[in-house]
Write a protein that holds these residues in place. Structure first.
Motif, PDB file in Angstrom:
ATOM      1  N   ALA A 157       0.861  -1.184   0.000  1.00 44.81           N
ATOM      2  CA  ALA A 157       0.000   0.000   0.000  1.00 44.81           C
ATOM      3  C   ALA A 157       0.891   1.225   0.000  1.00 44.81           C
ATOM      4  O   ALA A 157       1.882   1.279   0.733  1.00 44.81           O
ATOM      5  N   SER A 158       0.543   2.184  -0.824  1.00 45.40           N
ATOM      6  CA  SER A 158       1.319   3.425  -0.803  1.00 45.40           C
ATOM      7  C   SER A 158       0.947   4.201   0.453  1.00 45.40           C
ATOM      8  O   SER A 158      -0.176   4.110   0.965  1.00 45.40           O
ATOM      9  N   LEU A 159       1.909   4.941   0.948  1.00 46.00           N
ATOM     10  CA  LEU A 159       1.666   5.775   2.126  1.00 46.00           C
ATOM     11  C   LEU A 159       0.656   6.880   1.828  1.00 46.00           C
ATOM     12  O   LEU A 159      -0.025   7.360   2.729  1.00 46.00           O
ATOM     13  N   GLN A 160       0.526   7.244   0.561  1.00 49.32           N
ATOM     14  CA  GLN A 160      -0.409   8.291   0.163  1.00 49.32           C
ATOM     15  C   GLN A 160      -1.853   7.780   0.065  1.00 49.32           C
ATOM     16  O   GLN A 160      -2.780   8.579   0.031  1.00 49.32           O
ATOM     17  N   SER A 161      -2.034   6.478   0.011  1.00 46.51           N
ATOM     18  CA  SER A 161      -3.378   5.911  -0.142  1.00 46.51           C
ATOM     19  C   SER A 161      -4.193   6.109   1.137  1.00 46.51           C
ATOM     20  O   SER A 161      -3.662   6.391   2.215  1.00 46.51           O
ATOM     21  N   GLU A 162      -5.483   5.946   1.029  1.00 45.73           N
ATOM     22  CA  GLU A 162      -6.363   6.046   2.198  1.00 45.73           C
ATOM     23  C   GLU A 162      -5.940   5.021   3.257  1.00 45.73           C
ATOM     24  O   GLU A 162      -5.873   5.334   4.447  1.00 45.73           O
ATOM     25  N   PHE A 163      -5.642   3.808   2.825  1.00 45.88           N
ATOM     26  CA  PHE A 163      -5.216   2.748   3.748  1.00 45.88           C
ATOM     27  C   PHE A 163      -3.890   3.124   4.419  1.00 45.88           C
ATOM     28  O   PHE A 163      -3.733   2.959   5.630  1.00 45.88           O
TER      29      PHE A 163
END
Length: 137
Positions: free
Chosen positions: A39-45
């Motif tokens: 998961a990217s750190l920028q994603s909601e997750f």
């Protein structure tokens, strides 16, 4: 119902960093036992993960490895743990654990500060099978 990611190790990475994307691809190619998701750190997750732990939510210079409901590793310890989980020849990286974390993290931080200069790779497009290993794609 249990989420598909809850039994995996989740690698949180800077989705806009070419070096980070290179290493995500590297892990994907070697994850023969299907132990990782990403998961990217920028994603909601990714943002939820950071927020819930009181971690920086605007600067994405740290790699995190998280085993849900258990623990998370940062920076150099995350890198060493990923290698350990991959197993095989990569377990030899455990020798890196002889160095104190503050020293190995200094090396990690040096690379992190210069990572945008290290590659011109900007965008990784996973294939259909690899997309299953990403959260929030």
């Amino acid at each position: 119902m249990q989420e598909k990611w809850e039994d995996k190790h989740i690698v949180f990475f800077d989705g806009e960093c070419g070096v980070c994307n290179f290493w995500v691809q590297w892990i994907l190619e070697r994850d023969k036992n299907d132990r990782f998701m990403f998961a990217s750190l920028q994603s909601e997750f990714g943002q939820k993960f950071l927020y819930e732990r009181g971690l920086e939510t605007k600067i994405f210079n740290t790699l995190y490895l998280w085993k849900p409901r258990h623990y998370y590793y940062t920076k150099s310890r995350a890198v060493l743990q990923i290698a350990h989980i991959l197993g095989g020849i990569y377990k030899l990286s455990a020798v890196g654990k002889i160095f104190p974390t503050f020293l190995s993290d200094q090396v990690y931080d040096l690379i992190s500060r210069n990572r945008m200069k290290m590659t011109n790779q900007k965008c990784f497009l996973p294939d259909q099978e690899q997309k299953k290993k990403f959260i929030d794609i």
